[in-house]
Scaffold this active site. Structure first.
Site, PDB file in Angstrom:
ATOM      1  N   HIS A 177      16.942  57.022  71.209  1.00 23.00           N
ATOM      2  CA  HIS A 177      17.896  56.250  71.988  1.00 23.00           C
ATOM      3  C   HIS A 177      18.799  55.462  71.035  1.00 23.00           C
ATOM      4  O   HIS A 177      18.364  55.062  69.970  1.00 23.00           O
ATOM      5  CB  HIS A 177      17.133  55.296  72.918  1.00 23.00           C
ATOM      6  CG  HIS A 177      18.009  54.496  73.813  1.00 23.00           C
ATOM      7  ND1 HIS A 177      18.664  53.347  73.399  1.00 23.00           N
ATOM      8  CD2 HIS A 177      18.351  54.686  75.109  1.00 23.00           C
ATOM      9  CE1 HIS A 177      19.365  52.879  74.410  1.00 23.00           C
ATOM     10  NE2 HIS A 177      19.200  53.668  75.454  1.00 23.00           N
ATOM     11  N   ASP A 303      20.545  55.397  82.896  1.00 24.26           N
ATOM     12  CA  ASP A 303      20.776  54.290  81.958  1.00 24.26           C
ATOM     13  C   ASP A 303      20.670  52.931  82.646  1.00 24.26           C
ATOM     14  O   ASP A 303      21.370  51.980  82.319  1.00 24.26           O
ATOM     15  CB  ASP A 303      22.113  54.421  81.216  1.00 24.26           C
ATOM     16  CG  ASP A 303      21.936  54.240  79.708  1.00 24.26           C
ATOM     17  OD1 ASP A 303      20.964  53.591  79.300  1.00 24.26           O
ATOM     18  OD2 ASP A 303      22.789  54.737  78.950  1.00 24.26           O
TER      19      ASP A 303
HETATM   20  C1  1DF Z   1      23.725  48.319  76.227  1.00 26.79           C
HETATM   21  C2  1DF Z   1      23.632  49.580  76.771  1.00 26.79           C
HETATM   22  C3  1DF Z   1      22.652  47.788  75.526  1.00 26.79           C
HETATM   23  C4  1DF Z   1      22.491  50.326  76.602  1.00 26.79           C
HETATM   24  C5  1DF Z   1      21.496  48.539  75.361  1.00 26.79           C
HETATM   25  O1  1DF Z   1      20.413  48.086  74.684  1.00 26.79           O
HETATM   26  C6  1DF Z   1      21.422  49.826  75.896  1.00 26.79           C
HETATM   27  C7  1DF Z   1      24.921  47.521  76.435  1.00 26.79           C
HETATM   28  C8  1DF Z   1      20.372  46.741  74.263  1.00 26.79           C
HETATM   29  O2  1DF Z   1      25.782  47.942  77.212  1.00 26.79           O
HETATM   30  O3  1DF Z   1      25.026  46.469  75.816  1.00 26.79           O
HETATM   31  O4  1DF Z   1      20.305  50.511  75.730  1.00 26.79           O
HETATM   32  N1  1DF Z   1      22.453  51.636  77.169  1.00 26.79           N
HETATM   33  O5  1DF Z   1      21.622  52.478  76.832  1.00 26.79           O
HETATM   34  O6  1DF Z   1      23.344  51.932  77.990  1.00 26.79           O
HETATM   35 MN    MN Z   2      20.177  53.735  77.396  1.00 25.91          MN
END
Ligand code: 1DF
Ligand code: MN
Length: 340
Positions: A177, A303
């Site tokens: 990830h 997500d």
């Molecule tokens: C964000 C998006 C942050 C995802 C994440 O982990 C994350 C974000 C702190 O938008 O700040 O895993 N994501 O997977 O969409």
């Molecule tokens: Mn994610």
């Protein structure tokens, strides 16, 4: 036909992890700027941050209500970025064990609605491999989650290969990830605000995935399966050029670490990777990924809670593909790769 929809990249955090994040932020130690940009924001005071931090910690009724509201039968839960990978090895290893115990407990309470991936601390590869084995054999977890680089180090380094050896032996996948780029890479992203999920995540993680291919990880571990989000972090789009340039670089001996592989880079992408639709609810790119990797290699993800859009499954429900292929996307591919 109504589909049983499994969502494969759904994030959670727990108070114990967020307490460690708060302590790290308050410690006055020099901080990874990427970590600061994520958790300095989410643990701050904005209403958006507070709502997200509340959702991400819910492993019970609130989350299940959101799943019902958005048509999701089951979430594959994974510890949010950067997981335990920002801590020193002993803290990270102990924290992973505790968080996996709590995750397994939530899955036991809602076995039909949740499944989980084991968090591990690559900082100590031998302990990480052992925790993956415990997570799968004792806790019933379905693979490992690794939030990309660990303090600037990449999993193509053979010191990390005990993790891949364990995953291959257990026949479970490693979900790689995204996280923010490490200090050596983040500068030009951070100065213009593009270090996070908007773009920096995908660039850094795509690089990580490609490093696994070109370093020969899959010649050493041919049965290893990697799951990548965001439709493979753009790698499917690059396949033709990567194959072409890889062939040319091997022929001209241009770099000591671009050497001969048993197969073309794109072959590994097709045979050792599953990609999920996390964050990419957009028909043209889903169809593109299916057309180059095959319909058996693309699975649905939402997500949650970062990109929670309750009506989003309409996009995948309305894909111009057969019901049989839609069932692969929503259900069968996830059941196969995660042994559900
Ligand atoms: C964000 C998006 C942050 C995802 C994440 O982990 C994350 C974000 C702190 O938008 O700040 O895993 N994501 O997977 O969409
Ligand atoms: Mn994610």
């Amino acid at each position: 036909m109504t589909h049983l929809r499994i969502a494969a990249e759904e994030a959670f955090a727990l108070p114990e992890l967020l307490d460690h994040y708060r302590k790290l932020l308050a410690s006055g130690a020099p901080l990874d700027p990427g970590f600061l940009s994520l958790w300095g924001h989410y643990l701050g005071k904005s209403a958006q941050a507070t709502a997200l931090v509340s959702r991400i910690q819910d492993l019970g009724e609130g989350r299940i209500r959101d799943m019902d509201d958005s048509g999701i039968a089951r979430q594959i839960l994974s510890l949010t970025a950067p997981g335990v990978q920002v801590f020193e090895p002993a803290t990270a290893t102990a924290l992973a064990i505790s968080l996996n115990d709590q995750l397994a407990e939530a899955v036991r309470r809602h076995p039909g609605r949740f499944a989980g991936l084991a968090a591990i601390a690559p900082q100590n590869p031998a302990e990480a491999a052992r925790e993956l084995e415990r997570g799968v054999k004792t806790l019933g977890l379905k693979g490992a989650i690794i939030n990309s680089h660990t303090q600037g180090e990449y999993l193509d380094d053979p010191k990390f290969w005990p993790i891949f050896e364990a995953a291959e032996a257990l026949r479970v996948p490693v979900y790689i990830h995204p996280t923010t780029p490490p200090p050596a890479m983040i500068g030009p992203f951070a100065e213009c605000g593009l270090a996070g999920a908007i773009f920096g995540f995908a660039v850094e993680t795509g690089l990580h995935l490609l490093r696994l291919i070109t370093s020969g990880v899959f010649d050493r571990f041919p049965a290893l399966q990697i799951v990548a989000g965001h439709l493979g972090e753009a790698l499917p789009f690059w396949m033709f050029r990567i194959d072409f340039m890889h062939r040319a670089m091997v022929a001209n001996g241009r770099h000591p670490r671009i050497g001969k592989l048993r197969k073309k880079p794109s072959d590994y992408l097709k045979e050792n990777f599953y990609v999920t639709t996390s964050g990419m609810a957009w028909q043209p790119v889903i169809l593109f990924a299916q057309s180059v990797l095959g319909v058996d290699r693309v699975l649905y993800a939402q997500d949650y809670p970062y990109q929670y859009v309750p009506e989003e499954v309409q996009v995948t429900d309305n894909l111009p593909i057969s019901d049989a292929d839609k069932q692969k996307l929503y259900q069968l591919n996830a059941e196969r790769v995660f042994c559900l």
